[in-house]
Scaffold this motif. Structure first.
Motif, PDB file in Angstrom:
ATOM      1  N   CYS A 211       1.423   1.364  -5.510  1.00 37.40           N
ATOM      2  CA  CYS A 211       1.477   0.223  -4.594  1.00 37.40           C
ATOM      3  C   CYS A 211       2.710   0.241  -3.696  1.00 37.40           C
ATOM      4  N   ALA A 212       3.828   0.770  -4.187  1.00 37.52           N
ATOM      5  CA  ALA A 212       5.048   0.796  -3.385  1.00 37.52           C
ATOM      6  C   ALA A 212       4.897   1.670  -2.148  1.00 37.52           C
ATOM      7  N   ARG A 213       3.946   2.584  -2.154  1.00 35.41           N
ATOM      8  CA  ARG A 213       3.734   3.480  -1.009  1.00 35.41           C
ATOM      9  C   ARG A 213       2.554   3.050  -0.141  1.00 35.41           C
ATOM     10  N   CYS A 214       1.948   1.936  -0.467  1.00 40.04           N
ATOM     11  CA  CYS A 214       0.732   1.519   0.228  1.00 40.04           C
ATOM     12  C   CYS A 214       1.054   0.696   1.472  1.00 40.04           C
ATOM     13  N   PRO A 215       0.437   1.014   2.606  1.00 40.46           N
ATOM     14  CA  PRO A 215       0.703   0.251   3.832  1.00 40.46           C
ATOM     15  C   PRO A 215       0.128  -1.163   3.791  1.00 40.46           C
ATOM     16  N   MET A 216      -0.713  -1.451   2.788  1.00 42.12           N
ATOM     17  CA  MET A 216      -1.336  -2.772   2.678  1.00 42.12           C
ATOM     18  C   MET A 216      -0.668  -3.639   1.622  1.00 42.12           C
ATOM     19  N   GLN A 217       0.413  -3.175   1.040  1.00 37.18           N
ATOM     20  CA  GLN A 217       0.977  -3.817  -0.143  1.00 37.18           C
ATOM     21  C   GLN A 217       1.237  -5.313   0.048  1.00 37.18           C
TER      22      GLN A 217
END
Length: 356
Positions: free
Chosen positions: A201-207
């Protein structure tokens, strides 16, 4: 924050920097895109890469594939699994030649008329090869959407799936020229970031807009399919050897391993003994250790029974579905993965090496 209006732009920007690039099927050629989409169904990219290159070396274009014998197509698919994909690929190539003048159709609905191409696969081909504004909805995409937008219910249920299709269509970018990056981004996000068990999740653009991340629900979304007991099946596979050859039989055209060559199967070792009494002189060797092969819907326990034959009886006559092939040649004949493993073991034994 409402994520929907920002979804496409974020995804495209993320894909350009963090997505997968340089894959051999990232081209606009419909045949190559189609082939990759079929191979990638239920199969990881790392596994497909080698098969894709070898398949293209033998069948470089749609016309070559359509004109090839079905056995040749299955042989080049051998080991990749889910063999109905290969049979449908071959049939679809022939349909393109007969119904579309050898030119792969550029509209999703027309693609869906071809064997083995469903709505999501057709949408992917339409987007990648022709820049069509069509949405995909494979397993990875369902996982991304259910988490980002907090969609409850098992995605395989018709009502939930219909809701996801509607949502996916509403998120498409307005500009057709962005469809390749957007579609690739959906695939990449689901495969490399929004994983099933440990989403990054830390790398997700939608976090900051993802409902599952906000509410701590990534482990429960998407809702898992209700568990059913996996059926167990058993079979005895005959490894009949005679003068360096092995007996193989053609599987029925539909069903498990449809159309492939395989080892003859029996219900019991007693049935193998009956076969031996009727077909030749030889000795039943001790059975080899059981081999477990797991299919999508059941588990198959294979008991290998090796029977070296000194002589075939005068009445022995293999029908059209059974043939004797040299062991080394049988390995290249397009056989299922567990059968190939048993043939390799037989070849090792015939060379005087210790069997595993």
């Amino acid at each position: 924050m409402t994520l929907a209006p920002l979804f496409a732009a974020r995804l495209i920007a993320w894909q350009e920097t963090h997505g997968r690039h340089g894959l051999p099927w990232q081209v606009s050629d419909a045949y190559r895109v189609w082939l990759s989409e079929i191979m990638l169904q239920q199969t990881q990219v790392s596994t497909v890469l080698g098969y894709y290159e070898r398949f293209l070396a033998r069948f470089p274009d749609l016309a070559t594939l359509a004109a090839a014998p079905a056995d040749d197509v299955l042989a080049h698919w051998s080991g990749l699994g889910y063999y109905s994909r290969a049979r449908n690929l071959h049939k679809a190539a022939q349909r393109v030649v007969s119904d579309f003048g050898g030119v792969f159709p550029d509209q999703r609905v027309a693609m869906e008329s071809l064997p083995g191409i469903g709505r999501s696969t057709a949408a992917a081909i339409a987007a990648f090869a022709f820049g069509r504004r069509e949405t995909i909805l494979d397993g990875n995409v369902k996982r991304v959407l259910t988490r980002c937008f907090g969609i409850d219910g098992y995605p395989g249920d018709k009502a939930v799936e219909a809701r996801l299709w509607t949502l996916a269509e509403s998120l498409l970018p307005a500009d057709n020229t962005q469809m390749v990056a957007y579609t690739q981004g959906l695939m990449d996000l689901g495969a490399t970031v929004c994983g099933r068990s440990k989403p990054a999740c830390a790398r997700c653009p939608m976090q900051d807009g993802c409902i599952a991340a906000r509410d701590g629900r990534t482990a429960e979304l998407p809702v898992r399919k209700p568990k059913k007991e996996v059926p167990q099946r058993e079979t005895v596979m005959l490894i009949a050897l005679h003068q360096g050859r092995v007996l193989l039989e053609r599987r029925p055209p539909v069903g498990i391993w449809g159309g492939l060559l395989s080892l003859p199967q029996f219900d019991s070792t007693l049935a193998v003994a009956d076969w031996l009494a009727a077909n030749g002189d030889g000795e039943l060797l001790p059975v080899w250790p059981d081999l477990l092969h797991v299919f999508t819907h059941f588990r198959l326990t294979i008991t290998p029974q090796c029977v070296p034959l000194q002589r075939l009886t005068a009445t022995h006559c293999a029908d059209d579905s059974r043939i004797w092939l040299p062991l080394a040649e049988a390995l290249d004949a397009g056989v299922p993965a567990p059968v190939r493993k048993l043939l390799l073991q037989a070849l090792q034994g015939s060379a005087g090496l210790p069997l595993d």
